[in-house]
Design a protein around this motif. Sequence first.
Motif, PDB file in Angstrom:
ATOM      1  N   TYR A   1      -7.687  14.632  -1.925  1.00 45.28           N
ATOM      2  CA  TYR A   1      -7.700  12.458  -2.470  1.00 45.28           C
ATOM      3  C   TYR A   1      -6.076  12.711  -2.740  1.00 45.28           C
ATOM      4  CZ  TYR A   1      -6.256   8.753  -5.150  1.00 45.28           C
ATOM      5  OH  TYR A   1      -6.041   7.784  -5.807  1.00 45.28           O
ATOM      6  N   VAL A   2      -5.345  13.742  -2.580  1.00 43.32           N
ATOM      7  CA  VAL A   2      -3.853  13.711  -2.662  1.00 43.32           C
ATOM      8  C   VAL A   2      -3.117  14.255  -0.758  1.00 43.32           C
ATOM      9  CG1 VAL A   2      -1.819  14.996  -2.938  1.00 43.32           C
ATOM     10  CG2 VAL A   2      -3.993  14.956  -5.169  1.00 43.32           C
ATOM     11  N   ASP A   3      -4.174  14.174   0.172  1.00 39.64           N
ATOM     12  CA  ASP A   3      -4.153  14.962   1.379  1.00 39.64           C
ATOM     13  C   ASP A   3      -4.289  13.335   2.037  1.00 39.64           C
ATOM     14  OD1 ASP A   3      -3.191  17.672   1.274  1.00 39.64           O
ATOM     15  OD2 ASP A   3      -4.968  17.933   1.724  1.00 39.64           O
ATOM     16  N   ASP A   4      -5.355  12.748   1.404  1.00 37.97           N
ATOM     17  CA  ASP A   4      -5.500  11.429   2.021  1.00 37.97           C
ATOM     18  C   ASP A   4      -4.756  10.225   1.706  1.00 37.97           C
ATOM     19  OD1 ASP A   4      -7.675  11.778   3.005  1.00 37.97           O
ATOM     20  OD2 ASP A   4      -9.069  11.549   1.402  1.00 37.97           O
ATOM     21  N   ASN A   5      -3.779  10.495   0.598  1.00 41.52           N
ATOM     22  CA  ASN A   5      -2.535   9.970   0.058  1.00 41.52           C
ATOM     23  C   ASN A   5      -1.493   9.998   0.982  1.00 41.52           C
ATOM     24  OD1 ASN A   5      -4.314   8.130  -1.463  1.00 41.52           O
ATOM     25  ND2 ASN A   5      -3.774   9.046  -3.545  1.00 41.52           N
ATOM     26  N   LYS A   6      -0.401  11.154   1.183  1.00 42.17           N
ATOM     27  CA  LYS A   6       0.063  11.353   1.972  1.00 42.17           C
ATOM     28  C   LYS A   6      -0.288  11.419   2.932  1.00 42.17           C
ATOM     29  CE  LYS A   6       0.953  15.913  -0.189  1.00 42.17           C
ATOM     30  NZ  LYS A   6       0.992  17.354  -1.060  1.00 42.17           N
TER      31      LYS A   6
ATOM     32  N   LEU B   1       1.210  -1.314   0.198  1.00 38.50           N
ATOM     33  CA  LEU B   1      -0.121   0.508  -0.070  1.00 38.50           C
ATOM     34  C   LEU B   1       0.757   0.992   0.056  1.00 38.50           C
ATOM     35  CD1 LEU B   1      -2.719   1.477  -0.022  1.00 38.50           C
ATOM     36  CD2 LEU B   1      -2.911   1.442   2.736  1.00 38.50           C
ATOM     37  N   LEU B   2       1.831   1.191   0.994  1.00 38.60           N
ATOM     38  CA  LEU B   2       3.011   2.708   0.713  1.00 38.60           C
ATOM     39  C   LEU B   2       3.177   2.659  -0.645  1.00 38.60           C
ATOM     40  CD1 LEU B   2       4.571   4.185   2.304  1.00 38.60           C
ATOM     41  CD2 LEU B   2       6.001   2.929   2.797  1.00 38.60           C
ATOM     42  N   ASP B   3       3.933   1.843  -1.519  1.00 39.54           N
ATOM     43  CA  ASP B   3       4.269   1.567  -2.960  1.00 39.54           C
ATOM     44  C   ASP B   3       3.038   2.055  -3.487  1.00 39.54           C
ATOM     45  OD1 ASP B   3       6.375   1.297  -5.048  1.00 39.54           O
ATOM     46  OD2 ASP B   3       5.290  -0.812  -5.512  1.00 39.54           O
ATOM     47  N   VAL B   4       1.474   1.805  -3.587  1.00 42.06           N
ATOM     48  CA  VAL B   4       0.787   2.148  -4.283  1.00 42.06           C
ATOM     49  C   VAL B   4       0.668   4.089  -4.285  1.00 42.06           C
ATOM     50  CG1 VAL B   4      -1.492   2.268  -4.912  1.00 42.06           C
ATOM     51  CG2 VAL B   4      -0.263  -0.265  -4.300  1.00 42.06           C
ATOM     52  N   CYS B   5       0.723   4.483  -2.595  1.00 41.20           N
ATOM     53  CA  CYS B   5      -0.052   5.739  -2.198  1.00 41.20           C
ATOM     54  C   CYS B   5       1.517   6.627  -2.962  1.00 41.20           C
ATOM     55  CB  CYS B   5       0.087   5.732  -1.202  1.00 41.20           C
ATOM     56  SG  CYS B   5      -1.058   5.176  -0.011  1.00 41.20           S
ATOM     57  N   LYS B   6       2.480   5.970  -2.838  1.00 38.58           N
ATOM     58  CA  LYS B   6       3.693   6.845  -3.163  1.00 38.58           C
ATOM     59  C   LYS B   6       3.691   6.684  -5.253  1.00 38.58           C
ATOM     60  CE  LYS B   6       7.031   6.491   0.165  1.00 38.58           C
ATOM     61  NZ  LYS B   6       8.708   5.553   0.210  1.00 38.58           N
TER      62      LYS B   6
ATOM     63  N   THR C   1      -1.455   8.789   4.547  1.00 36.96           N
ATOM     64  CA  THR C   1      -1.558   7.067   4.998  1.00 36.96           C
ATOM     65  C   THR C   1      -0.441   6.759   4.588  1.00 36.96           C
ATOM     66  OG1 THR C   1      -3.664   7.100   3.456  1.00 36.96           O
ATOM     67  CG2 THR C   1      -2.446   4.895   3.456  1.00 36.96           C
ATOM     68  N   ILE C   2       0.423   7.781   3.514  1.00 38.66           N
ATOM     69  CA  ILE C   2       2.188   7.623   3.798  1.00 38.66           C
ATOM     70  C   ILE C   2       2.384   7.899   5.344  1.00 38.66           C
ATOM     71  CG2 ILE C   2       4.429   8.044   3.158  1.00 38.66           C
ATOM     72  CD1 ILE C   2       2.363   8.187   0.022  1.00 38.66           C
ATOM     73  N   ASP C   3       2.027   9.088   5.730  1.00 36.48           N
ATOM     74  CA  ASP C   3       2.690   8.990   7.553  1.00 36.48           C
ATOM     75  C   ASP C   3       2.008   8.129   8.482  1.00 36.48           C
ATOM     76  OD1 ASP C   3       3.859  11.187   6.246  1.00 36.48           O
ATOM     77  OD2 ASP C   3       2.352  12.192   7.435  1.00 36.48           O
ATOM     78  N   ILE C   4       1.164   7.512   7.918  1.00 38.47           N
ATOM     79  CA  ILE C   4       0.411   6.457   9.026  1.00 38.47           C
ATOM     80  C   ILE C   4       1.357   5.408   8.814  1.00 38.47           C
ATOM     81  CG2 ILE C   4      -1.243   4.850   9.457  1.00 38.47           C
ATOM     82  CD1 ILE C   4      -3.582   7.254   9.172  1.00 38.47           C
ATOM     83  N   ILE C   5       1.584   4.808   7.411  1.00 37.90           N
ATOM     84  CA  ILE C   5       2.358   3.217   7.173  1.00 37.90           C
ATOM     85  C   ILE C   5       3.649   3.618   7.678  1.00 37.90           C
ATOM     86  CG2 ILE C   5       3.305   1.979   5.695  1.00 37.90           C
ATOM     87  CD1 ILE C   5       0.195   2.593   4.065  1.00 37.90           C
ATOM     88  N   THR C   6       4.672   4.434   7.609  1.00 36.44           N
ATOM     89  CA  THR C   6       6.025   4.807   7.874  1.00 36.44           C
ATOM     90  C   THR C   6       5.935   4.769   9.182  1.00 36.44           C
ATOM     91  OG1 THR C   6       6.067   6.014   5.591  1.00 36.44           O
ATOM     92  CG2 THR C   6       7.950   6.371   7.471  1.00 36.44           C
ATOM     93  N   LYS C   7       5.508   5.397  10.087  1.00 35.53           N
ATOM     94  CA  LYS C   7       4.924   4.483  11.358  1.00 35.53           C
ATOM     95  C   LYS C   7       5.057   3.627  12.560  1.00 35.53           C
ATOM     96  CE  LYS C   7       3.325   7.038  15.949  1.00 35.53           C
ATOM     97  NZ  LYS C   7       1.684   8.241  16.051  1.00 35.53           N
ATOM     98  N   VAL C   8       3.611   3.320  11.847  1.00 36.47           N
ATOM     99  CA  VAL C   8       3.340   1.726  11.705  1.00 36.47           C
ATOM    100  C   VAL C   8       4.450   1.125  11.710  1.00 36.47           C
ATOM    101  CG1 VAL C   8       1.843  -0.132  11.463  1.00 36.47           C
ATOM    102  CG2 VAL C   8       1.057   1.949  11.653  1.00 36.47           C
TER     103      VAL C   8
END
Length: 169
Positions: A138-143, A72-77, A145-152
């Motif tokens: 939409y873009v903010d939600d993806n950013k 998911l991180l890769d998809v968002c990026k 998500t990247i922050d959430i996944i990175t922290k997790v």
Amino acid sequence: SQDDLEFYADYYKPTYSEWDKEKEHPWWRIKEEVGYWRKANQIHNWFVENIQNGVDDCDYHREVREEDLLELLDVCKTVLDSCEMVEGEICNGYMYENGKRTVIMEPGKYVKDSSVAKQLLPTTSGCFFGSYDYDEYYVDDNKNTIDIITKVLETTDFETQMIYYCSSW
């Protein structure tokens, strides 16, 4: 059972309500929220399709593995890299006047070419799911998500801890 309680006792963490500034009234839990999305329907859709086998029922399904989060991180990026933003008008909800539904438009930014986003991380419709547009939200939600996944990924021991996605709409 008492055996289960004793087995999991070391995993319970004291939690304090925001009002409990002196930390005098703990409550104990074994799970914690590690991410929160509000109206990020493209992220919800990804979890439904990739983790929940297409079943959207506000329930727990299989564990979200480290490799799932990396995907998911890769998809968002990839989607973010494809999102060239342009100035224009974007939808910010609806209102009803004299029984007629009217779109509320406001100045904002939208994705110039949303083809990659539509292919890899499409929006989805549903009750209380927010906008279906490919815009700054939409873009903010993806950013986010990247922050959430990175922290997790940085704070989770996937050998001893489990991640689950559960929605509530």
